[in-house]
Design a protein around this motif. Structure first.
Motif, mmCIF file in Angstrom:
data_model
loop_
_atom_site.group_PDB
_atom_site.id
_atom_site.type_symbol
_atom_site.label_atom_id
_atom_site.label_comp_id
_atom_site.label_asym_id
_atom_site.label_seq_id
_atom_site.Cartn_x
_atom_site.Cartn_y
_atom_site.Cartn_z
ATOM 1 N N ASP A 25 0.827 -1.206 0.000
ATOM 2 C CA ASP A 25 0.000 0.000 0.000
ATOM 3 C C ASP A 25 0.864 1.260 0.000
ATOM 4 O O ASP A 25 0.606 2.221 -0.730
ATOM 5 N N THR A 26 1.913 1.247 0.807
ATOM 6 C CA THR A 26 2.820 2.395 0.871
ATOM 7 C C THR A 26 3.506 2.632 -0.466
ATOM 8 O O THR A 26 3.576 3.760 -0.955
ATOM 9 N N ILE A 77 -7.245 10.620 -4.985
ATOM 10 C CA ILE A 77 -7.350 9.560 -5.995
ATOM 11 C C ILE A 77 -6.270 8.505 -5.775
ATOM 12 O O ILE A 77 -6.542 7.302 -5.841
ATOM 13 N N ALA A 78 -5.057 8.946 -5.458
ATOM 14 C CA ALA A 78 -3.969 7.998 -5.193
ATOM 15 C C ALA A 78 -4.321 7.104 -4.013
ATOM 16 O O ALA A 78 -4.089 5.890 -4.052
ATOM 17 N N ARG A 79 -4.945 7.669 -2.992
ATOM 18 C CA ARG A 79 -5.292 6.877 -1.804
ATOM 19 C C ARG A 79 -6.425 5.900 -2.095
ATOM 20 O O ARG A 79 -6.386 4.753 -1.658
ATOM 21 N N VAL A 80 -7.406 6.333 -2.840
ATOM 22 C CA VAL A 80 -8.524 5.445 -3.189
ATOM 23 C C VAL A 80 -8.017 4.243 -3.982
ATOM 24 O O VAL A 80 -8.371 3.091 -3.698
ATOM 25 N N ILE A 81 -7.171 4.484 -4.962
ATOM 26 C CA ILE A 81 -6.636 3.394 -5.791
ATOM 27 C C ILE A 81 -5.752 2.467 -4.967
ATOM 28 O O ILE A 81 -5.879 1.235 -5.048
ATOM 29 N N SER A 82 -4.867 3.044 -4.146
ATOM 30 C CA SER A 82 -3.957 2.184 -3.379
ATOM 31 C C SER A 82 -4.716 1.375 -2.329
ATOM 32 O O SER A 82 -4.411 0.197 -2.114
ATOM 33 N N LEU A 115 -5.256 -7.387 -2.451
ATOM 34 C CA LEU A 115 -4.087 -8.154 -2.008
ATOM 35 C C LEU A 115 -4.350 -8.792 -0.644
ATOM 36 O O LEU A 115 -4.010 -9.964 -0.425
ATOM 37 N N SER A 116 -4.967 -8.059 0.254
ATOM 38 C CA SER A 116 -5.297 -8.592 1.568
ATOM 39 C C SER A 116 -6.222 -9.800 1.458
ATOM 40 O O SER A 116 -6.051 -10.804 2.152
#
Length: 138
Positions: free
Chosen positions: A28-29, A44-49, A56-57
């Motif tokens: 995520d980081t 937007i970067a946070r929503v996608i990540s 993945l989780s």
């Protein structure tokens, strides 16, 4: 039983979930930092990540922490997992963005903002996954 009447199986799952969380945090980081550099839009970067981190989780928790759950319909189970993780994801994303933009020291270190957000959402994520997604109905 271990300690305060916590069943060993529950404790083991919590530890495994936490280990998976560490791997997902690293992903995520990296994803958030790369996306932030590409688009310079932290929301937007946070929503996608976060969305890709939930995927993945799911993959790792489904195969490692709760491997007995493979017998059930995968698409339905993934949808349930994804929806169950949204409250924790919202806590995570909001905390990340607030610390990223509200604390100068953290704003210079996106990895720290993601770490703080991840910790903030972790209890909700485990509770929802353990009790509503992967609970045994034996």
């Amino acid at each position: 039983m271990i300690g305060l009447d916590v069943p060993y199986g529950f404790l083991l799952k919590a530890v495994k979930f936490g280990c998976v969380g560490c791997v997902v945090y690293l992903y995520d980081t990296l994803a958030f930092t790369l996306l932030l550099g590409l688009m310079e839009n932290s929301v937007i970067a946070r929503v996608i990540s976060v969305a890709s981190a939930i995927l993945l989780s799911w993959i790792i928790n489904h195969t490692f922490t709760y491997r007995y759950a493979w017998r059930e319909l995968e698409v339905q189970k993934f949808a349930t997992f994804f929806v169950s993780q949204l409250p924790g994801a919202m806590i995570n994303a909001i905390t990340t963005l607030v610390t990223l933009h509200g604390i100068a020291f953290v704003g210079e270190r996106p990895w720290l903002a993601v770490a703080i957000g991840s910790l903030a959402g972790m209890i909700s994520n485990f509770t929802m996954a353990h009790h509503f997604v992967f609970s045994r109905k034996d």
